[in-house]
Scaffold this active site. Sequence first.
Site, PDB file in Angstrom:
ATOM      1  N   ALA A  34      10.753  18.242   5.566  1.00  0.00           N
ATOM      2  CA  ALA A  34      10.993  18.122   4.130  1.00  0.00           C
ATOM      3  C   ALA A  34      12.020  19.153   3.686  1.00  0.00           C
ATOM      4  O   ALA A  34      12.202  20.206   4.311  1.00  0.00           O
ATOM      5  CB  ALA A  34       9.692  18.314   3.360  1.00  0.00           C
ATOM      6  N   HIS A 110     -12.102  21.170  12.437  1.00  0.00           N
ATOM      7  CA  HIS A 110     -12.338  19.814  12.926  1.00  0.00           C
ATOM      8  C   HIS A 110     -12.232  19.715  14.450  1.00  0.00           C
ATOM      9  O   HIS A 110     -12.600  18.681  15.022  1.00  0.00           O
ATOM     10  CB  HIS A 110     -11.409  18.840  12.221  1.00  0.00           C
ATOM     11  CG  HIS A 110     -11.678  18.783  10.745  1.00  0.00           C
ATOM     12  ND1 HIS A 110     -12.853  18.292  10.225  1.00  0.00           N
ATOM     13  CD2 HIS A 110     -10.946  19.230   9.688  1.00  0.00           C
ATOM     14  CE1 HIS A 110     -12.828  18.409   8.909  1.00  0.00           C
ATOM     15  NE2 HIS A 110     -11.687  18.966   8.559  1.00  0.00           N
ATOM     16  N   TYR A 134      -7.468  13.719  14.699  1.00  0.00           N
ATOM     17  CA  TYR A 134      -6.906  14.982  14.221  1.00  0.00           C
ATOM     18  C   TYR A 134      -7.604  16.169  14.885  1.00  0.00           C
ATOM     19  O   TYR A 134      -6.955  17.106  15.365  1.00  0.00           O
ATOM     20  CB  TYR A 134      -7.047  15.062  12.700  1.00  0.00           C
ATOM     21  CG  TYR A 134      -6.752  16.408  12.110  1.00  0.00           C
ATOM     22  CD1 TYR A 134      -5.434  16.861  11.995  1.00  0.00           C
ATOM     23  CD2 TYR A 134      -7.771  17.237  11.667  1.00  0.00           C
ATOM     24  CE1 TYR A 134      -5.155  18.110  11.451  1.00  0.00           C
ATOM     25  CE2 TYR A 134      -7.500  18.484  11.124  1.00  0.00           C
ATOM     26  CZ  TYR A 134      -6.191  18.918  11.014  1.00  0.00           C
ATOM     27  OH  TYR A 134      -5.925  20.151  10.484  1.00  0.00           O
ATOM     28  N   LYS A 138      -6.249  19.232  17.544  1.00  0.00           N
ATOM     29  CA  LYS A 138      -6.409  20.674  17.395  1.00  0.00           C
ATOM     30  C   LYS A 138      -7.058  21.289  18.642  1.00  0.00           C
ATOM     31  O   LYS A 138      -6.688  22.388  19.081  1.00  0.00           O
ATOM     32  CB  LYS A 138      -7.225  20.984  16.138  1.00  0.00           C
ATOM     33  CG  LYS A 138      -6.503  20.609  14.851  1.00  0.00           C
ATOM     34  CD  LYS A 138      -5.153  21.292  14.760  1.00  0.00           C
ATOM     35  CE  LYS A 138      -4.381  20.950  13.515  1.00  0.00           C
ATOM     36  NZ  LYS A 138      -3.072  21.659  13.419  1.00  0.00           N
ATOM     37  N   ARG A 172     -18.869  21.543  -1.083  1.00  0.00           N
ATOM     38  CA  ARG A 172     -18.874  21.948   0.323  1.00  0.00           C
ATOM     39  C   ARG A 172     -17.980  23.153   0.545  1.00  0.00           C
ATOM     40  O   ARG A 172     -18.289  24.053   1.337  1.00  0.00           O
ATOM     41  CB  ARG A 172     -18.442  20.777   1.206  1.00  0.00           C
ATOM     42  CG  ARG A 172     -18.364  21.103   2.692  1.00  0.00           C
ATOM     43  CD  ARG A 172     -17.942  19.883   3.505  1.00  0.00           C
ATOM     44  NE  ARG A 172     -17.748  20.219   4.900  1.00  0.00           N
ATOM     45  CZ  ARG A 172     -16.622  20.718   5.406  1.00  0.00           C
ATOM     46  NH1 ARG A 172     -15.576  20.926   4.610  1.00  0.00           N
ATOM     47  NH2 ARG A 172     -16.522  21.011   6.682  1.00  0.00           N
TER      48      ARG A 172
END
Length: 267
Positions: A34, A110, A134, A138, A172
């Site tokens: 970007a 995650h 995902y 990781k 959460r």
Amino acid sequence: MNRILITGAAGAVGTLIRPRLARAGRVLRLLDVAELQPAAGEEVVRASVTDLAAMERACAGADAVIHLGGISLEAPWQDILDVNINGTYTVFEAARRAGVSRVVYASSNHAVGYHTPDEYPLTAATLPLPDTYYGVSKAAGEALGALYHHRYGLDVICVRIMTCFAEPPNPRALSTWLSPDDCARLLEACLAFPEPGYRIVYGVSPNTRGGWVSLDEARALGYRPTDDAEVHAADVLAEHGDPAADDPVFAHLGGQFTFPELDADRL
């Protein structure tokens, strides 16, 4: 650390930490696909983490890499494979070729998202139990970091980031929030600690409702967090309500990432 390359600098965490990592005499080299407008003390490289030649040029002269770049939510396997797994390999390999001595890798809770509350607090020794493609990416990035440390001698710190937003976005997050200021404090500790080798730490603030993961490994690097999501609790609960104790979002560390809405055939 006078010149730090930050991949994914236009992303949510990158945007939050840029002003907090700015220092006199320090150059932040920002890389993203970007467009970015550099502030004082910043350089911009517009490139993808999947482009090895571009990454090698971006690593030239850098003292360290903070690797935030990639897809930050669940996505189809091919996208995760191309950007998050191959892209992370590219970052490590470019750093090795360019002689960068340290990579701080933005991992995620995650990677261990299917662990349950009876196992808390999770530690650096907790085995990967990813909740999504995902999360798999990781865990793969952590494994790549281990390889590049043990085979090539890079110092690699994998930060299992919890919920890093300006404020906790939901109930959460009152347990999982990593404040932007604490995130910057943790990254500074990762950059400054002498010869860390290969480590896994958790990125979270010392929240009153926390205790889901251990801060011992991060504190051992010199991390001194100060923020607590509890100061936002009244506003968060007024907006979202007080969740029931058996709300499925609390059944696993990964929260909603374990929900069936993210099954492969629904992506």
